[in-house]
Every structure is written in C-alpha cells, then in structure tokens.
Design a protein around this motif. Structure first.
Motif, PDB file in Angstrom:
ATOM      1  N   ALA A  68     -35.914  33.349 -38.240  1.00  0.00           N
ATOM      2  CA  ALA A  68     -35.187  34.095 -39.313  1.00  0.00           C
ATOM      3  C   ALA A  68     -34.143  33.343 -40.164  1.00  0.00           C
ATOM      4  N   ASP A  69     -33.979  33.966 -41.196  1.00  0.00           N
ATOM      5  CA  ASP A  69     -32.947  33.585 -42.142  1.00  0.00           C
ATOM      6  C   ASP A  69     -31.579  34.141 -41.813  1.00  0.00           C
ATOM      7  N   GLN A  70     -30.547  33.791 -42.406  1.00  0.00           N
ATOM      8  CA  GLN A  70     -29.275  34.322 -42.186  1.00  0.00           C
ATOM      9  C   GLN A  70     -29.263  35.960 -42.055  1.00  0.00           C
ATOM     10  N   LYS A  71     -29.828  36.433 -43.250  1.00  0.00           N
ATOM     11  CA  LYS A  71     -29.654  37.979 -43.268  1.00  0.00           C
ATOM     12  C   LYS A  71     -30.229  38.778 -42.195  1.00  0.00           C
ATOM     13  N   GLN A  72     -31.610  38.033 -41.712  1.00  0.00           N
ATOM     14  CA  GLN A  72     -32.446  38.540 -40.789  1.00  0.00           C
ATOM     15  C   GLN A  72     -31.845  38.598 -39.626  1.00  0.00           C
ATOM     16  N   MET A  73     -31.106  37.415 -39.143  1.00  0.00           N
ATOM     17  CA  MET A  73     -30.652  37.137 -38.162  1.00  0.00           C
ATOM     18  C   MET A  73     -29.250  38.241 -38.013  1.00  0.00           C
ATOM     19  N   LYS A  74     -28.552  38.256 -38.769  1.00  0.00           N
ATOM     20  CA  LYS A  74     -27.416  39.011 -38.670  1.00  0.00           C
ATOM     21  C   LYS A  74     -27.687  40.922 -38.872  1.00  0.00           C
ATOM     22  N   ARG A  75     -28.758  41.127 -39.446  1.00  0.00           N
ATOM     23  CA  ARG A  75     -29.343  42.526 -39.205  1.00  0.00           C
ATOM     24  C   ARG A  75     -30.044  42.667 -37.776  1.00  0.00           C
ATOM     25  N   ALA A  76     -30.765  41.858 -37.344  1.00  0.00           N
ATOM     26  CA  ALA A  76     -31.052  42.006 -35.968  1.00  0.00           C
ATOM     27  C   ALA A  76     -29.746  42.122 -35.114  1.00  0.00           C
ATOM     28  N   ILE A  77     -28.903  41.284 -35.278  1.00  0.00           N
ATOM     29  CA  ILE A  77     -27.632  41.343 -34.323  1.00  0.00           C
ATOM     30  C   ILE A  77     -26.912  42.569 -34.377  1.00  0.00           C
ATOM     31  N   VAL A  78     -26.807  43.082 -35.521  1.00  0.00           N
ATOM     32  CA  VAL A  78     -26.301  44.361 -35.632  1.00  0.00           C
ATOM     33  C   VAL A  78     -27.084  45.554 -35.043  1.00  0.00           C
ATOM     34  N   ASP A  79     -28.324  45.715 -35.385  1.00  0.00           N
ATOM     35  CA  ASP A  79     -29.210  46.600 -34.764  1.00  0.00           C
ATOM     36  C   ASP A  79     -29.173  46.513 -33.298  1.00  0.00           C
ATOM     37  N   PHE A  80     -29.152  45.287 -32.780  1.00  0.00           N
ATOM     38  CA  PHE A  80     -28.968  45.012 -31.280  1.00  0.00           C
ATOM     39  C   PHE A  80     -27.721  45.761 -30.608  1.00  0.00           C
ATOM     40  N   GLY A  81     -26.543  45.621 -31.355  1.00  0.00           N
ATOM     41  CA  GLY A  81     -25.541  46.320 -30.912  1.00  0.00           C
ATOM     42  C   GLY A  81     -25.489  47.552 -31.113  1.00  0.00           C
ATOM     43  N   LYS A  82     -26.226  48.220 -31.845  1.00  0.00           N
ATOM     44  CA  LYS A  82     -26.333  49.888 -32.137  1.00  0.00           C
ATOM     45  C   LYS A  82     -27.236  50.123 -30.850  1.00  0.00           C
ATOM     46  N   THR A  83     -28.321  49.639 -30.695  1.00  0.00           N
ATOM     47  CA  THR A  83     -29.352  49.740 -29.429  1.00  0.00           C
ATOM     48  C   THR A  83     -28.485  49.723 -28.460  1.00  0.00           C
ATOM     49  N   LEU A  84     -27.864  48.808 -28.135  1.00  0.00           N
ATOM     50  CA  LEU A  84     -26.968  48.616 -26.870  1.00  0.00           C
ATOM     51  C   LEU A  84     -25.988  49.917 -26.735  1.00  0.00           C
ATOM     52  N   ALA A  85     -25.402  50.083 -27.522  1.00  0.00           N
ATOM     53  CA  ALA A  85     -24.387  51.261 -27.541  1.00  0.00           C
ATOM     54  C   ALA A  85     -25.090  52.420 -27.187  1.00  0.00           C
ATOM     55  N   ASN A  86     -26.216  52.844 -28.046  1.00  0.00           N
ATOM     56  CA  ASN A  86     -26.904  53.889 -27.688  1.00  0.00           C
ATOM     57  C   ASN A  86     -27.652  54.061 -26.271  1.00  0.00           C
ATOM     58  N   ALA A  87     -27.717  52.991 -25.333  1.00  0.00           N
ATOM     59  CA  ALA A  87     -28.425  52.899 -24.243  1.00  0.00           C
ATOM     60  C   ALA A  87     -27.339  53.191 -23.122  1.00  0.00           C
ATOM     61  N   GLY A  88     -26.103  53.442 -23.573  1.00  0.00           N
ATOM     62  CA  GLY A  88     -24.968  53.925 -22.681  1.00  0.00           C
ATOM     63  C   GLY A  88     -24.353  52.855 -21.725  1.00  0.00           C
ATOM     64  N   PRO A  89     -23.284  53.508 -21.208  1.00  0.00           N
ATOM     65  CA  PRO A  89     -22.189  52.393 -20.485  1.00  0.00           C
ATOM     66  C   PRO A  89     -22.575  51.755 -19.372  1.00  0.00           C
ATOM     67  N   ASP A  90     -24.078  52.096 -18.699  1.00  0.00           N
ATOM     68  CA  ASP A  90     -24.582  51.459 -17.591  1.00  0.00           C
ATOM     69  C   ASP A  90     -25.772  50.329 -18.141  1.00  0.00           C
ATOM     70  N   ALA A  91     -25.874  50.225 -19.382  1.00  0.00           N
ATOM     71  CA  ALA A  91     -26.739  49.330 -19.696  1.00  0.00           C
ATOM     72  C   ALA A  91     -26.388  48.012 -19.575  1.00  0.00           C
ATOM     73  N   VAL A  92     -27.340  47.235 -19.479  1.00  0.00           N
ATOM     74  CA  VAL A  92     -27.225  45.574 -19.428  1.00  0.00           C
ATOM     75  C   VAL A  92     -27.906  45.133 -20.815  1.00  0.00           C
ATOM     76  N   GLY A  93     -27.248  44.186 -21.584  1.00  0.00           N
ATOM     77  CA  GLY A  93     -27.601  43.531 -22.582  1.00  0.00           C
ATOM     78  C   GLY A  93     -27.747  42.118 -22.437  1.00  0.00           C
ATOM     79  N   LEU A  94     -28.749  41.627 -23.182  1.00  0.00           N
ATOM     80  CA  LEU A  94     -29.172  40.077 -23.231  1.00  0.00           C
ATOM     81  C   LEU A  94     -29.309  39.703 -24.179  1.00  0.00           C
ATOM     82  N   PHE A  95     -28.706  38.497 -24.930  1.00  0.00           N
ATOM     83  CA  PHE A  95     -29.065  37.995 -26.187  1.00  0.00           C
ATOM     84  C   PHE A  95     -29.650  36.614 -25.732  1.00  0.00           C
ATOM     85  N   TYR A  96     -30.835  36.143 -26.334  1.00  0.00           N
ATOM     86  CA  TYR A  96     -31.157  34.713 -25.974  1.00  0.00           C
ATOM     87  C   TYR A  96     -31.309  34.130 -27.342  1.00  0.00           C
TER      88      TYR A  96
END
Length: 206
Positions: A68-96
């Motif tokens: 991924a280039d910089q824009k793709q990485m940042k877009r993926a990270i933002v989308d990840f944050g939104k998906t994690l927030a939508n998963a609820g307070p009991d969710a487990v998030g993992l970034f590798y």
C-alpha cells in the motif's frame, strides 16, 4: 515478557468459540514492493497473508492490505477505526504491520511502498506515524486492542541521510487495555528470514 503475554492472550482467544466470543476486528498490512531507493522486501506480503489466515481462523474479521502507498494505508487505518467502533465496546481490535519501519526522534513510522525518502526530514511527510493507528483504536472506545509491528528490519534510508537516526523502532507505552508487540527488542533490527516468511510471523502464527 510482553511477547509471552501477547501469545498467551491470542491463545486464549483461539480457544474461545468465535460464535460465543466478543467481536474481533483486524487490519493486516504487508508492504514489500518498495522502490529502488528504499529496497524491496520479499516476505512482508507473505507474512501478512499468513497472519491474516491465522486471525481469520481465530474468529477475526480481517481486512488485508498489501503493498500500500501512504493514501491507501491511511484510508485502511481510518476504515479500521470505524469498523472497530461499530463493533461495540466489547470488541477486540488487532493491527499487524509487516514491512519497513523507522524511528525518528522517538516516534515510529511505517513506510508505504511509494514513499520517496531521501533524508530524515522526509519521513514525517512520506511515511505513516504508528501513533495514528493507536489513536484510531482509542477513538473506537473498545475494551482491548493489540498492535503488532513486524517492522524492525534494516534501515531503508540512504546511509548518508540516516547516520544520526536510531536503529530499529522506539518503545512506546501502551494505553490501558492495549498490547504492543515488536518483532525484536526496541532499538534493534530483526532478520527478514531466508524462507517464505519471517521467523517472527511463523512463530506468531504457530
């Protein structure tokens, strides 16, 4: 000790039935096809695929992003944050992340594939601050987060421009409810391995 705690935690997640477990969301990024100025890496895309499979088997909803280039990485990270927030307070998030990474003035940066870095001053503009991932996870407000940085490979910057830079990645304090794991000790570099995958990703997947 921190790595052993992380492995133990992932092992416990594996033993819990995904159907009965908390929501699990993961973003996996593997960068290897860098330009000649930085130097390509063979294993990170393979490592990302290996870890993504292991996480999927453990009940994670995984988004895998390769080369991924910089824009793709940042877009993926933002989308990840939104998906994690939508998963609820009991969710487990993992970034590798697997690929090139550097530290500048105590901050860790992940290097996109299309980065044009000729000197230390270019890093902040061309790379992705690893703290960006932590902030997105904190904003999500979920109870547990894991960040795994398999990015402590050789310094990708030209020798003349990086003599004053520290080796490897800097150690950072994890927010409450978070684990941060590195493929080697802070300030050190890790081998990419001679096989299809790095020794770290193989051990972690196992």
């Amino acid at each position: 000790m921190a790595y052993r705690m992380l492995v133990l935690f992932l092992g416990l997640l594996w033993l819990v039935s995904p159907a009965a477990a908390e929501p699990r969301v993961a973003l996996v990024i593997g960068n290897g096809k860098y330009g000649s100025g930085i130097g390509s890496l063979t294993n990170p895309p393979n490592d990302a695929a290996l870890i993504a499979k292991a996480l999927t088997d453990a009940g994670f909803k995984v988004n895998t992003v390769l080369n991924a280039d910089q824009k793709q990485m940042k877009r993926a990270i933002v989308d990840f944050g939104k998906t994690l927030a939508n998963a609820g307070p009991d969710a487990v998030g993992l970034f590798y992340y697997a690929g090139h990474g550097v530290q500048v003035n105590g901050k860790n940066y992940l290097i996109p594939t299309a980065a044009r870095i000729e000197s230390q001053s270019d890093v902040d503009l061309e790379a992705v601050d690893a703290d960006t991932v932590m902030r997105q996870m904190e904003f999500a407000g979920n109870r547990m987060n894991i960040v795994i940085l398999d990015a402590c490979r050789n310094n990708p910057l030209p020798e003349a421009s990086s003599r004053s830079m520290d080796r490897g990645l800097a150690r950072v304090d994890a927010p409450t409810g978070s684990f941060i794991a590195y493929s080697t000790a802070p300030g050190a570099t890790a081998a990419d391995g001679d096989g299809k995958n790095s020794p770290y990703s193989k051990a972690l997947a196992d």
